[in-house]
Design a protein around this motif. Structure first.
Motif, mmCIF file in Angstrom:
data_model
loop_
_atom_site.group_PDB
_atom_site.id
_atom_site.type_symbol
_atom_site.label_atom_id
_atom_site.label_comp_id
_atom_site.label_asym_id
_atom_site.label_seq_id
_atom_site.Cartn_x
_atom_site.Cartn_y
_atom_site.Cartn_z
ATOM 1 N N ALA A 169 35.112 -10.361 -48.361
ATOM 2 C CA ALA A 169 33.914 -11.201 -48.268
ATOM 3 C C ALA A 169 34.111 -12.311 -47.247
ATOM 4 C CB ALA A 169 33.587 -11.792 -49.642
ATOM 5 N N ARG A 170 35.304 -12.870 -47.227
ATOM 6 C CA ARG A 170 35.614 -13.939 -46.273
ATOM 7 C C ARG A 170 35.733 -13.367 -44.858
ATOM 8 N NH1 ARG A 170 39.035 -16.228 -49.308
ATOM 9 N NH2 ARG A 170 40.872 -15.078 -48.586
ATOM 10 N N GLU A 171 36.424 -12.215 -44.723
ATOM 11 C CA GLU A 171 36.614 -11.601 -43.407
ATOM 12 C C GLU A 171 35.294 -11.275 -42.739
ATOM 13 O OE1 GLU A 171 38.440 -7.510 -41.384
ATOM 14 O OE2 GLU A 171 38.719 -7.883 -43.538
ATOM 15 N N PHE A 172 34.342 -10.748 -43.509
ATOM 16 C CA PHE A 172 33.063 -10.327 -42.940
ATOM 17 C C PHE A 172 31.978 -11.404 -43.015
ATOM 18 C CE2 PHE A 172 35.072 -6.207 -44.011
ATOM 19 C CZ PHE A 172 35.061 -5.643 -42.747
ATOM 20 N N CYS A 173 32.365 -12.605 -43.431
ATOM 21 C CA CYS A 173 31.426 -13.744 -43.460
ATOM 22 C C CYS A 173 30.164 -13.404 -44.256
ATOM 23 C CB CYS A 173 31.046 -14.174 -42.044
ATOM 24 S SG CYS A 173 32.435 -14.581 -40.979
ATOM 25 N N LEU A 174 30.334 -12.752 -45.406
ATOM 26 C CA LEU A 174 29.169 -12.286 -46.162
ATOM 27 C C LEU A 174 28.262 -13.433 -46.599
ATOM 28 C CD1 LEU A 174 30.539 -9.366 -48.378
ATOM 29 C CD2 LEU A 174 29.597 -9.317 -46.063
ATOM 30 N N ASP A 175 28.840 -14.606 -46.849
ATOM 31 C CA ASP A 175 28.010 -15.732 -47.274
ATOM 32 C C ASP A 175 27.074 -16.204 -46.165
ATOM 33 O OD1 ASP A 175 29.087 -15.727 -49.788
ATOM 34 O OD2 ASP A 175 30.553 -17.314 -49.394
ATOM 35 N N ALA A 176 27.385 -15.864 -44.920
ATOM 36 C CA ALA A 176 26.550 -16.303 -43.801
ATOM 37 C C ALA A 176 25.509 -15.269 -43.396
ATOM 38 C CB ALA A 176 27.434 -16.619 -42.598
ATOM 39 N N LEU A 177 25.596 -14.062 -43.952
ATOM 40 C CA LEU A 177 24.765 -12.976 -43.432
ATOM 41 C C LEU A 177 23.306 -13.059 -43.852
ATOM 42 C CD1 LEU A 177 27.037 -9.814 -43.450
ATOM 43 C CD2 LEU A 177 26.660 -11.526 -41.681
ATOM 44 N N GLU A 178 23.014 -13.700 -44.964
ATOM 45 C CA GLU A 178 21.604 -13.873 -45.342
ATOM 46 C C GLU A 178 20.867 -14.645 -44.253
ATOM 47 O OE1 GLU A 178 18.049 -13.623 -47.145
ATOM 48 O OE2 GLU A 178 19.852 -12.727 -48.046
ATOM 49 N N ASP A 179 21.496 -15.706 -43.763
ATOM 50 C CA ASP A 179 20.886 -16.491 -42.686
ATOM 51 C C ASP A 179 20.785 -15.666 -41.408
ATOM 52 O OD1 ASP A 179 20.584 -18.681 -44.310
ATOM 53 O OD2 ASP A 179 22.412 -19.681 -43.611
ATOM 54 N N GLU A 180 21.790 -14.838 -41.135
ATOM 55 C CA GLU A 180 21.756 -14.004 -39.931
ATOM 56 C C GLU A 180 20.598 -13.014 -39.988
ATOM 57 O OE1 GLU A 180 23.713 -14.346 -37.172
ATOM 58 O OE2 GLU A 180 24.429 -16.142 -38.235
ATOM 59 N N ILE A 181 20.378 -12.420 -41.141
ATOM 60 C CA ILE A 181 19.264 -11.474 -41.290
ATOM 61 C C ILE A 181 17.938 -12.189 -41.068
ATOM 62 C CG2 ILE A 181 18.054 -9.968 -42.924
ATOM 63 C CD1 ILE A 181 20.833 -9.408 -44.204
ATOM 64 N N CYS A 182 17.809 -13.399 -41.605
ATOM 65 C CA CYS A 182 16.579 -14.176 -41.415
ATOM 66 C C CYS A 182 16.347 -14.497 -39.946
ATOM 67 C CB CYS A 182 16.635 -15.468 -42.229
ATOM 68 S SG CYS A 182 16.514 -15.234 -44.009
ATOM 69 N N VAL A 183 17.411 -14.851 -39.250
ATOM 70 C CA VAL A 183 17.307 -15.151 -37.814
ATOM 71 C C VAL A 183 16.840 -13.923 -37.053
ATOM 72 C CG1 VAL A 183 18.642 -15.667 -35.733
ATOM 73 C CG2 VAL A 183 18.967 -17.046 -37.786
ATOM 74 N N LEU A 184 17.434 -12.785 -37.331
ATOM 75 C CA LEU A 184 17.051 -11.557 -36.640
ATOM 76 C C LEU A 184 15.601 -11.179 -36.942
ATOM 77 C CD1 LEU A 184 20.206 -9.257 -37.018
ATOM 78 C CD2 LEU A 184 19.556 -10.702 -35.087
ATOM 79 N N GLU A 185 15.213 -11.300 -38.196
ATOM 80 C CA GLU A 185 13.840 -10.959 -38.563
ATOM 81 C C GLU A 185 12.840 -11.820 -37.800
ATOM 82 O OE1 GLU A 185 11.207 -10.182 -42.610
ATOM 83 O OE2 GLU A 185 13.014 -11.430 -42.720
ATOM 84 N N THR A 186 13.182 -13.080 -37.613
ATOM 85 C CA THR A 186 12.297 -14.004 -36.897
ATOM 86 C C THR A 186 12.321 -13.762 -35.393
ATOM 87 O OG1 THR A 186 12.638 -15.700 -38.581
ATOM 88 C CG2 THR A 186 11.816 -16.435 -36.438
ATOM 89 N N GLU A 187 13.518 -13.542 -34.857
ATOM 90 C CA GLU A 187 13.695 -13.472 -33.410
ATOM 91 C C GLU A 187 13.317 -12.119 -32.802
ATOM 92 O OE1 GLU A 187 14.812 -15.732 -31.079
ATOM 93 O OE2 GLU A 187 14.691 -17.323 -32.580
ATOM 94 N N LEU A 188 13.519 -11.038 -33.515
ATOM 95 C CA LEU A 188 13.401 -9.719 -32.895
ATOM 96 C C LEU A 188 11.995 -9.159 -32.891
ATOM 97 C CD1 LEU A 188 16.650 -7.824 -33.984
ATOM 98 C CD2 LEU A 188 16.292 -9.491 -32.167
ATOM 99 N N TRP A 189 11.224 -9.459 -33.913
ATOM 100 C CA TRP A 189 9.897 -8.848 -34.024
ATOM 101 C C TRP A 189 8.884 -9.566 -33.139
ATOM 102 C CZ3 TRP A 189 7.441 -4.661 -35.078
ATOM 103 C CH2 TRP A 189 6.064 -4.676 -35.304
#
Length: 341
Positions: A169-189
């Motif tokens: 979980a620490r290696e893959f930064c799982l705690d940060a990925l919710e924010d990353e998904i939100c950023v992509l959803e906003t930025e890509l579409w």
């Protein structure tokens, strides 16, 4: 009673189904006449070609058997996939569903060649793929025509968190990925983007070619859903770095990622399919959008790799595969999200 042949234990329910199918076709078989060949390259299910002799001399009947992989139901709803499979068959896409049993299903065997990693780089084959993908995206499938990508990624993130050790979980930064998904959803579409029925797993092993007719068939619809078409094209480009039939099938070679000219050529054929004449701006825009959607692909398949490492027993280094996808995500994000068209 289950039967073991060529190292594969044929479940009793599958034997009954095969006997029933053979009987309907006028064949007389028993389990000892079945010839089983394992087909390599699948990473969600185990796939086998099973054949048996018919009454015709030197002739045989062949079907494809798919044994569902451990934990596959974490990624998609199997009933939804079967409905998609049947609907696509009615549309003339892919093989027919011949029957189901508890551990898997039996499909029509398509007498065509599965593509190789090298085939994807052949300009002639690539053009055939581009036109076929366009046809696939234009299918009118039942259900809501809304983007599935983001909710599916959030669901997979939740599952990855529940399965992972603290170290992973620490290696893959799982705690940060919710924010990353939100950023992509906003930025890509963007409102200019097309939504279509996407395959979402356009690796070479899911694409077949009939050498005589030069026709392309896209198979395996586990992940198919409505999504931005740029996401599906990005998936195909990302898959060009993989060779799942090498000695190290999990290793991705990003030095062979398709260059700008190759991506433009693919998009040009895609947009021209059906007699359209896209402008240079339309081609450039879709190439641009597709490149940004590679970020969503890296997160999507990175999460898939993490979950698979914990639940799937297919011989494949899922965790190392996930590391490579996340590495690409963090490496490419600053440049791609800085792009402005």
């Amino acid at each position: 009673m289950a039967v073991k042949t060529n190292g594969f234990t044929i479940p009793e329910e599958l034997i009954k189904l095969l006997l029933s199918l053979a009987s309907n076709w006028g064949d007389m078989i028993d389990s000892n006449t079945l010839k089983v060949v394992h087909l390599s390259g699948a990473m969600t299910n185990e796939v086998y070609r099973i054949s048996w002799p018919t009454k015709m001399a030197n002739d045989s009947r062949t079907v494809l058997v798919r044994i569902y992989g451990e934990g596959a139901d974490r990624f998609f709803n199997r009933n939804d996939e079967i409905r998609t499979f049947e609907c696509l068959s009615r549309h003339g896409q892919g093989p027919h569903l011949l029957g189901q049993f508890p551990e898997g299903r039996v499909e029509e065997f398509i007498h065509a060649r599965t593509l190789s990693a090298v085939d994807l780089r052949d300009p002639v084959v690539s053009a055939l793929i581009a036109s076929k993908v366009k046809d696939f995206h234009n299918l009118d499938m039942p259900g809501p025509k809304t983007v599935v990508l983001w909710d599916r990624m959030r669901n997979w993130l939740s599952q990855a968190r529940s399965l992972c050790t603290r170290e992973h979980a620490r290696e893959f930064c799982l705690d940060a990925l919710e924010d990353e998904i939100c950023v992509l959803e906003t930025e890509l579409w963007g409102e200019h983007q097309d939504l279509g029925f996407c395959h979402n797993d356009l690796q070479y092993g899911n694409i077949m070619i009939n050498e005589k007719t030069r026709s392309i068939t896209i198979i395996d619809y586990e992940y198919a859903s409505y999504n931005p078409v740029a996401y599906d094209l990005a998936n195909h480009f990302c898959e060009m770095v993989a060779n799942y039939h090498s000695n190290t099938p999990h290793v991705l070679n990003y030095s062979v990622y398709p260059g700008l000219e190759e991506r433009q050529r693919f998009v040009q054929v895609y947009l021209s399919s059906g007699g359209n004449q896209p402008s240079d701006n339309e081609v450039d825009q879709l190439v641009h959008d597709t490149e940004k959607y590679t970020l969503a692909n890296h997160l999507f398949w990175g999460l898939w790799g993490i979950i698979s490492a914990y639940v799937n027993n297919i011989e494949f280094d899922y965790m190392e595969y996930a590391r490579q996808r996340f590495e690409q995500y963090w490496l490419r994000k600053p440049r791609l999200l800085g792009l402005r068209y």
